[in-house]
Design a protein around this motif. Structure first.
Motif, mmCIF file in Angstrom:
data_model
loop_
_atom_site.group_PDB
_atom_site.id
_atom_site.type_symbol
_atom_site.label_atom_id
_atom_site.label_comp_id
_atom_site.label_asym_id
_atom_site.label_seq_id
_atom_site.Cartn_x
_atom_site.Cartn_y
_atom_site.Cartn_z
ATOM 1 N N GLU A 363 0.521 -1.400 -0.067
ATOM 2 C CA GLU A 363 0.054 0.412 -0.144
ATOM 3 C C GLU A 363 0.624 1.438 -0.310
ATOM 4 O O GLU A 363 2.053 1.385 0.536
ATOM 5 N N GLU A 364 0.527 1.958 -1.281
ATOM 6 C CA GLU A 364 1.122 3.031 -0.716
ATOM 7 C C GLU A 364 0.418 4.209 -0.839
ATOM 8 O O GLU A 364 -0.694 4.755 -1.247
ATOM 9 N N ALA A 371 4.943 -2.422 3.230
ATOM 10 C CA ALA A 371 5.965 -3.214 1.740
ATOM 11 C C ALA A 371 6.342 -4.582 2.956
ATOM 12 O O ALA A 371 6.513 -4.222 3.998
ATOM 13 N N THR A 372 6.558 -5.194 2.222
ATOM 14 C CA THR A 372 7.117 -6.389 2.474
ATOM 15 C C THR A 372 8.108 -7.230 1.772
ATOM 16 O O THR A 372 7.894 -6.603 0.432
ATOM 17 N N ARG A 385 6.937 -4.240 7.073
ATOM 18 C CA ARG A 385 7.643 -2.729 7.726
ATOM 19 C C ARG A 385 6.377 -1.239 7.094
ATOM 20 O O ARG A 385 5.615 -1.309 5.429
ATOM 21 N N THR A 386 5.861 -1.183 8.101
ATOM 22 C CA THR A 386 5.230 -0.035 7.585
ATOM 23 C C THR A 386 4.988 1.474 8.099
ATOM 24 O O THR A 386 5.597 1.244 8.980
ATOM 25 N N ARG A 393 5.950 13.378 13.238
ATOM 26 C CA ARG A 393 6.774 11.814 13.406
ATOM 27 C C ARG A 393 6.772 11.616 12.900
ATOM 28 O O ARG A 393 6.133 11.204 11.490
ATOM 29 N N ILE A 394 6.723 9.667 12.638
ATOM 30 C CA ILE A 394 7.396 8.737 11.880
ATOM 31 C C ILE A 394 6.557 7.648 12.873
ATOM 32 O O ILE A 394 7.587 7.398 14.081
ATOM 33 N N LEU A 395 5.943 6.910 12.202
ATOM 34 C CA LEU A 395 5.684 5.837 12.861
ATOM 35 C C LEU A 395 5.892 4.352 12.157
ATOM 36 O O LEU A 395 6.056 4.429 11.219
ATOM 37 N N ILE A 396 7.145 3.493 12.804
ATOM 38 C CA ILE A 396 7.288 2.592 11.954
ATOM 39 C C ILE A 396 6.415 1.467 12.528
ATOM 40 O O ILE A 396 7.283 1.071 13.587
ATOM 41 N N ILE A 397 5.941 0.349 11.826
ATOM 42 C CA ILE A 397 5.577 -0.760 12.650
ATOM 43 C C ILE A 397 6.454 -2.040 11.853
ATOM 44 O O ILE A 397 5.822 -2.407 10.643
ATOM 45 N N ASP A 398 6.632 -2.956 12.957
ATOM 46 C CA ASP A 398 7.236 -4.116 12.373
ATOM 47 C C ASP A 398 6.520 -5.293 12.574
ATOM 48 O O ASP A 398 6.008 -5.433 13.407
ATOM 49 N N GLU A 399 6.254 -6.410 11.580
ATOM 50 C CA GLU A 399 5.403 -7.563 11.925
ATOM 51 C C GLU A 399 6.010 -8.790 11.303
ATOM 52 O O GLU A 399 6.435 -8.882 10.239
ATOM 53 N N VAL A 400 6.817 -9.809 12.079
ATOM 54 C CA VAL A 400 6.745 -10.986 11.734
ATOM 55 C C VAL A 400 5.565 -11.610 11.400
ATOM 56 O O VAL A 400 5.229 -12.316 12.490
#
Length: 476
Positions: A363-364, A371-372, A385-386, A393-400
């Motif tokens: 999504e962009e 992205a993945t 990673r989003t 502010r920058i929010l980085i969401i990492d999901e495994v």
């Protein structure tokens, strides 16, 4: 044939037989041993490129003395007469001879010999920027000697390789900003050559060169930080290629304005907000058949705050096949997530890659990129990673995702100027702060930052341990 100076070379010939390349100096105190290998192969290559013939202040007489010193010893050389240094030397000699209108018979004979040998030893086994440099060398040689046969070989390389290597968004397909600048400089030199010498072979290539240069200039403008620097993604270091400001000025002199481009195929994105600039690597590591300059850096990023580097890519400091080179290409050297001790992309042997991550933007929008990549598919896992961003502010969401629960580490490498203090799960700095939700452990550690060849600077990095999901807030 004429060729007035393009972009001046870096000063690397100091005097007599004293040289400095890649931050390493050597005084030979006599005849130059052109195959000297005491500072590594890349240093030897630079010695044999002869780009110092185009450095500020080097006279015609000094240049001729260096060329003749090489001719006196060429029959004993090995590294210096390989195709790649030969290619760059041909271009350097032609530019120097044209600028000073030199027709020395001995130099002419040997220059022609180099061109003939190169034309029979083109680097199709390496491809990429090596083959392009072969082609440009043959073009300059064909122009100098007005030789249609050599020109046909040059055209047979340059036309298809430029079509393939310059992506639709203008980026070079090896995804290295440093190599992008090196190739753009050579392309601008070729435009300069053909525009100023209308009778030399190759004028039919001028429209192609101008289109590709226009596209590459657009990419360079889009990727450049406000302070004039570029992200050091993949194999990139400062002090090798011309600076973006020099390239943009050179392009302007040649009436290459650059088109506004949307970063797409190269996989990079540049997010600009009032207080920061965020460069994101969300593309593949490079072409599958030539990943020699690739790093294991998928979904990594660089962040500048108010035109100052804050979170950076440590860059490279060596091309020697050693432990440092291996680390600089590894997942652990980048601002991304590592699962256990696995590499996203299996880099090895200095310039080799085995299994590699393939990235995909899911999504962009103006406020978010998600992205993945599949670099951990061998254990059934996927990193997603989003990035969400507003002005403060920058929010980085990492999901495994998939493959059960994995011990994961996210790393953030600070610029050497940044001081960091840890308070529970918040890190305060002189710039902005970082808070980690979902972390099991946060450490502030030292690391050695590269970014220039043979130069390391102590800096701070964060190592954040987590299991499934990590939310990193970078805020003012």
């Amino acid at each position: 044939m004429s060729f007035s100076a393009g972009i001046p070379a870096y000063t690397s010939w100091l005097e007599g037989s004293r040289f400095k390349f890649l931050n390493q100096e050597k005084d030979f105190s006599g005849a130059v041993p052109w195959d000297f290998d005491g500072h590594g192969r890349l240093w030897t290559y630079n010695l044999n490129y002869f780009e110092y013939l185009l450095q500020p202040g080097l006279s015609k007489e000094q240049g001729l003395k260096l060329i003749n010193g090489f001719l006196d010893d060429w029959e004993n050389l090995h590294t210096g007469i390989e195709p790649f240094p030969t290619s760059l030397r041909i271009v350097s000699w032609v530019k120097f001879l044209a600028e000073h209108q030199i027709g020395d018979e001995r130099i002419q004979r040997f220059l022609w010999l180099q061109i003939e040998v190169l034309s029979d030893n083109l680097e199709y086994h390496l491809l990429g920027n090596h083959l392009l440099e072969n082609g440009f060398a043959l073009l300059f040689g064909a122009a100098w000697f007005s030789d249609s046969g050599i020109y046909r070989k040059a055209k047979g390389i340059l036309a298809p390789e430029l079509a393939e290597q310059i992506l639709p968004d203008g980026g070079h397909f090896e995804r290295s900003p440093m190599y992008h600048c090196l190739i753009l400089n050579r392309l601008l030199d070729a435009i300069h050559l053909l525009k100023n010498n209308p009778t030399v072979p190759g004028r039919e290539l001028l429209p192609l060169f101008q289109r590709k240069a226009t596209s590459m200039v657009g990419w360079l403008r889009e990727m450049q930080f406000a302070n004039g620097e570029l992200p050091l993604f993949n194999d990139s270091a400062r002090g090798v290629a011309p600076a973006p400001s020099q390239l943009l000025a050179y392009a302007k002199r040649l009436d290459i304005s650059g088109t506004k481009t949307n970063l797409e195929e190269s996989g990079y994105r540049m997010i600009r907000r009032k207080n920061y600039e965020l460069a994101i690597d969300a593309g593949d590591v490079g072409p599958d058949y030539i990943p020699g300059h690739a790093h294991s850096d998928t979904l990594s990023f660089e962040l500048h705050i108010r035109q100052q580097p804050f979170i950076i890519d440590p860059g490279i400091s060596t091309y020697e096949k050693n432990e440092r080179r291996q680390w600089e290409r590894s997942t652990a050297a980048h601002n991304t997530v590592q699962l256990g001790a696995l590499e996203q992309t299996e880099v090895w042997g200095g310039f080799r890659v085995a299994g590699r991550a393939h990235a995909r933007i899911l999504e962009e929008s103006e406020f978010e990129i998600r992205a993945t990549h599949d670099g951990y598919r061998r254990i059934g896992a996927r990193h997603e990673r989003t990035f969400q961003f507003d002005d403060t502010r920058i929010l980085i969401i990492d999901e495994v995702k998939g493959g059960g629960k994995h011990a994961a580490k996210a790393r953030f490498h600070f610029h050497p100027s940044v001081n960091a203090t840890l308070k529970n799960f918040t890190v305060e700095t002189d710039f902005w702060s970082l808070h980690f939700a979902g972390a099991e452990k946060v450490e502030v550690l030292e690391y050695e930052c590269g970014g220039e060849y043979n130069k390391l600077t102590s800096a701070k990095k964060l190592v954040v341990n987590f299991r499934q999901t990590l939310q990193t807030t970078i805020y003012k």
